[in-house]
Design a protein around this motif. Structure first.
Motif, mmCIF file in Angstrom:
data_model
loop_
_atom_site.group_PDB
_atom_site.id
_atom_site.type_symbol
_atom_site.label_atom_id
_atom_site.label_comp_id
_atom_site.label_asym_id
_atom_site.label_seq_id
_atom_site.Cartn_x
_atom_site.Cartn_y
_atom_site.Cartn_z
ATOM 1 N N LYS A 58 0.813 -1.249 -0.138
ATOM 2 C CA LYS A 58 0.037 0.171 0.033
ATOM 3 C C LYS A 58 0.904 1.248 0.156
ATOM 4 N N PRO A 59 0.444 2.346 -0.488
ATOM 5 C CA PRO A 59 0.988 3.523 -0.418
ATOM 6 C C PRO A 59 0.918 4.042 1.083
ATOM 7 N N PRO A 60 1.720 5.155 1.599
ATOM 8 C CA PRO A 60 1.957 5.447 2.976
ATOM 9 C C PRO A 60 1.024 6.069 3.714
ATOM 10 N N LEU A 61 0.070 6.830 3.332
ATOM 11 C CA LEU A 61 -0.713 7.804 4.079
ATOM 12 C C LEU A 61 -1.371 7.279 5.267
ATOM 13 N N THR A 62 -2.013 5.834 5.108
ATOM 14 C CA THR A 62 -2.583 5.624 6.293
ATOM 15 C C THR A 62 -1.742 5.407 7.405
ATOM 16 N N SER A 63 -0.560 4.748 6.961
ATOM 17 C CA SER A 63 0.320 4.464 8.263
ATOM 18 C C SER A 63 0.949 5.652 8.784
ATOM 19 N N TRP A 64 1.134 6.715 7.791
ATOM 20 C CA TRP A 64 1.722 8.002 8.364
ATOM 21 C C TRP A 64 0.411 8.639 9.603
ATOM 22 N N ILE A 65 -0.924 8.500 9.140
ATOM 23 C CA ILE A 65 -1.466 9.223 10.061
ATOM 24 C C ILE A 65 -1.736 8.200 11.410
ATOM 25 N N ILE A 66 -1.451 6.984 11.121
ATOM 26 C CA ILE A 66 -1.213 5.946 12.544
ATOM 27 C C ILE A 66 -0.233 6.410 13.297
ATOM 28 N N GLY A 67 0.770 6.740 12.634
ATOM 29 C CA GLY A 67 2.087 6.974 13.275
ATOM 30 C C GLY A 67 2.047 8.351 14.136
ATOM 31 N N LEU A 68 1.158 9.442 13.360
ATOM 32 C CA LEU A 68 1.077 10.546 14.070
ATOM 33 C C LEU A 68 0.051 10.240 15.359
ATOM 34 N N SER A 69 -1.026 9.388 15.229
ATOM 35 C CA SER A 69 -1.713 9.130 16.394
ATOM 36 C C SER A 69 -1.147 8.427 17.414
ATOM 37 N N HIS A 70 -0.156 7.487 16.998
ATOM 38 C CA HIS A 70 0.640 6.915 18.126
ATOM 39 C C HIS A 70 1.480 8.073 18.861
ATOM 40 N N GLY A 71 2.260 8.897 18.029
ATOM 41 C CA GLY A 71 2.975 10.095 18.656
ATOM 42 C C GLY A 71 2.089 10.643 19.707
ATOM 43 N N VAL A 72 0.900 10.809 19.542
ATOM 44 C CA VAL A 72 0.184 11.732 20.325
ATOM 45 C C VAL A 72 -0.266 10.903 21.666
ATOM 46 N N PHE A 73 -0.746 9.881 21.286
ATOM 47 C CA PHE A 73 -1.719 9.152 22.127
ATOM 48 C C PHE A 73 -0.914 7.695 22.752
ATOM 49 N N GLY A 74 0.187 7.494 22.159
ATOM 50 C CA GLY A 74 0.890 6.185 22.650
ATOM 51 C C GLY A 74 0.547 4.928 21.827
ATOM 52 N N HIS A 75 1.199 3.996 21.945
ATOM 53 C CA HIS A 75 0.976 2.747 21.396
ATOM 54 C C HIS A 75 -0.286 1.881 21.778
ATOM 55 N N HIS A 76 -1.420 2.034 21.343
ATOM 56 C CA HIS A 76 -2.533 1.503 21.758
ATOM 57 C C HIS A 76 -3.388 0.899 20.440
ATOM 58 N N VAL A 77 -4.179 -0.060 20.618
ATOM 59 C CA VAL A 77 -5.039 -0.581 19.608
ATOM 60 C C VAL A 77 -5.912 0.533 19.187
ATOM 61 N N TRP A 78 -6.629 1.216 20.304
ATOM 62 C CA TRP A 78 -7.487 2.244 19.997
ATOM 63 C C TRP A 78 -7.002 3.495 19.448
ATOM 64 N N ALA A 79 -5.478 3.651 19.500
ATOM 65 C CA ALA A 79 -5.061 4.744 18.820
ATOM 66 C C ALA A 79 -4.732 4.532 17.519
ATOM 67 N N VAL A 80 -4.529 3.272 16.790
ATOM 68 C CA VAL A 80 -4.707 3.002 15.572
ATOM 69 C C VAL A 80 -5.981 3.461 14.722
#
Length: 229
Positions: free
Chosen positions: A50-72
């Motif tokens: 896949k291209p990268p945008l969805t993973s970039w968004i998840i990475g940003l969410s993890h950067g803000v909220f930490g690594h959680h299932v819900w943060a994905v």
């Protein structure tokens, strides 16, 4: 107006309730979501399937909220809220205030959008930036935005959509058909220059992933071809 504020509050409330459901849900990540999460841990301009945008968004969410299932999944309802607001404006520009309100409400209540608000998929950013491109095109057709500028904005939006999912290429086909129909109707604003501006802007916006594929033997494109076969 009061009606607009009420509708806006309703749309935000729906996104907030979906967010709460995501946080409280015991469901683990799906296979695709887990794949996007894994990619999000190592920033790149492209990934295997896949291209990268969805993973970039998840990475940003993890950067803000930490690594959680819900943060994905948490960005999903808010991206759909943004899409609803963009379509609201597009509907207003195209057919009046009531059309815009109904567009935003119907979008939010669509079963597919309700499901999409609880999972993180490549369709979510794709639809957001497709809608932004549609808004730019309506702005050009309605005379609110100069046509060449409208086509540049639309091309950039569709190019970013291509960073989300390769299905965004259908948008290019649709815009080319629309341009052709407008030319046949004799519209003076739809010149060859305007179409070239759209294509160039789309190519520039999508260029990070296009260059990544070029440097990686077109890995993602070949995988897409395998799937098609």
């Amino acid at each position: 107006t009061g009606a607009d504020r009420l509708l806006f509050g309703l749309l935000v409330a729906v996104a907030a309730l979906r967010s709460l459901a995501i946080i409280l849900s015991p469901l683990e990540l799906g296979v695709d979501e887990a794949q996007y999460w894994l990619w999000s841990t190592a920033f790149d301009f492209g990934y295997y399937t896949k291209p990268p945008l969805t993973s970039w968004i998840i990475g940003l969410s993890h950067g803000v909220f930490g690594h959680h299932v819900w943060a994905v999944r948490l960005p999903a309802p808010w991206l759909h809220l943004a899409t609803a607001l963009i379509l609201w404006r597009a509907g207003c520009w195209h057919a009046g205030v009531n059309a815009g309100r109904w567009t935003a409400l119907i979008w939010t209540l669509l079963p597919a959008v309700a499901l999409g608000g609880f999972v993180m998929s490549t369709d979510t950013p794709l639809l957001l930036f497709w809608s932004l491109g549609l808004l730019a095109l309506i702005g050009g057709v309605s005379g609110r935005i100069a046509m060449n500028r409208s086509m540049a904005f639309a091309g950039a939006a569709f190019g970013i959509a291509l960073l989300g999912k390769y299905a965004a290429i259908y948008g290019l086909v649709g815009v080319m058909l629309f341009w052709g129909f407008q030319r046949r109707r004799g519209s003076p604003d739809f010149t060859l220059t305007s179409l070239l501006i759209f294509i160039i802007a789309m190519g520039i916006a999508a260029s990070p992933n296009l260059l990544w594929n070029l440097m990686h033997d077109f890995t993602t494109v070949r995988h897409l071809g395998d799937n098609a076969n």
